[in-house]
Design an enzyme around this catalytic site. Structure first.
Site, PDB file in Angstrom:
ATOM      1  N   LEU A 212       3.139   4.889   0.020  1.00  0.00           N
ATOM      2  CA  LEU A 212       3.344   3.436   0.067  1.00  0.00           C
ATOM      3  C   LEU A 212       2.891   2.742  -1.221  1.00  0.00           C
ATOM      4  O   LEU A 212       2.340   1.649  -1.193  1.00  0.00           O
ATOM      5  CB  LEU A 212       2.594   2.828   1.268  1.00  0.00           C
ATOM      6  N   CYS A 213       3.127   3.401  -2.367  1.00  0.00           N
ATOM      7  CA  CYS A 213       2.693   2.820  -3.636  1.00  0.00           C
ATOM      8  C   CYS A 213       3.878   2.411  -4.504  1.00  0.00           C
ATOM      9  O   CYS A 213       3.718   2.200  -5.709  1.00  0.00           O
ATOM     10  CB  CYS A 213       1.811   3.812  -4.394  1.00  0.00           C
ATOM     11  N   GLY A 214       5.050   2.285  -3.894  1.00  0.00           N
ATOM     12  CA  GLY A 214       6.247   1.949  -4.665  1.00  0.00           C
ATOM     13  C   GLY A 214       6.123   0.634  -5.402  1.00  0.00           C
ATOM     14  O   GLY A 214       6.380   0.550  -6.605  1.00  0.00           O
TER      15      GLY A 214
ATOM     16  N   ASP B 275      -0.060   8.149  -4.428  1.00  0.00           N
ATOM     17  CA  ASP B 275      -0.343   8.017  -3.005  1.00  0.00           C
ATOM     18  C   ASP B 275       0.842   7.407  -2.272  1.00  0.00           C
ATOM     19  O   ASP B 275       1.747   6.827  -2.888  1.00  0.00           O
ATOM     20  CB  ASP B 275      -1.596   7.158  -2.788  1.00  0.00           C
TER      21      ASP B 275
END
Length: 200
Positions: free
Chosen positions: A87-89, A85
């Protein structure tokens, strides 16, 4: 210099964009609440299943299965769950760090010659673990991702079970992040499960 008409047009454009983003935010919030509710409803069921299995294994009743046999560990499979998904860094980075720490601990526990196979779930996690693949660490790609349904998950579980019974793996571990809320996930000792061999 902008004319009054141009300024009014820009103001109208910004207002229109604001309405669109506001609607998108409301839809996203609704989807997030729904997904969070589903996850929270599933958690008690998972804990109860684990409790029942543990209770059965520690009773005095005789129970024999090749899935509970502890044997000398020569090859370990580490299944690591990432996220694809947006912004899941940071989420994936934290899990990857825990994976590296677990690899070091496995070597300390079973010796430097122990075979390690990393099974990543998710495209981004697959890309991350490709960097550590080598002679002593194998990376195995599977047809499972973060949006897979129950049928794909069943097939994956059956694959791991078959590999264990065939002695391809002597131990299978699963690494994941524990969901607390939408803004907080943690990695704790409980977030490293050993499904095979099954133990109390």
């Amino acid at each position: 210099m902008s004319t009054l008409r141009e300024l009014k047009t820009r103001i109208g454009s910004v207002a229109s964009t604001q309405k669109t983003t506001s609607a998108m935010k409301m839809i996203s919030s609704s989807k997030m609440r729904k997904a969070t509710g589903q996850l929270q409803r599933l958690s008690p069921y998972r804990h109860m299943v684990q409790h029942v299995i543990s209770h059965l294994l520690v009773t005095d009743q005789q129970f024999d299965s090749p899935l509970i046999v502890e044997r000398e560990v020569q090859r370990v499979a580490l299944v690591v769950f990432g996220s694809d998904d947006g912004l899941c860094g940071g989420y994936n980075v934290n899990i990857f760090k825990q994976l590296l720490a677990r690899i070091s601990q496995v070597r300390a526990d079973y010796g430097s010659k122990v075979g390690i196979t990393v099974v990543p779930v998710g495209k981004k996690m697959t890309k991350a673990v490709a960097k550590i693949a080598g002679a002593d660490i194998q990376v195995e790609r599977v047809a499972l991702n973060t949006r897979s349904g129950s049928e794909q998950l069943y097939d994956f579980t059956d694959l791991m079970k078959t590999r264990f019974l065939e002695h391809t793996f002597d131990r299978v571990e699963v690494l994941y992040m524990h969901f607390i809320s939408t803004g907080k996930q943690v990695f704790a000792p409980a977030c490293r499960q050993q499904p095979l061999p099954v133990r109390a």
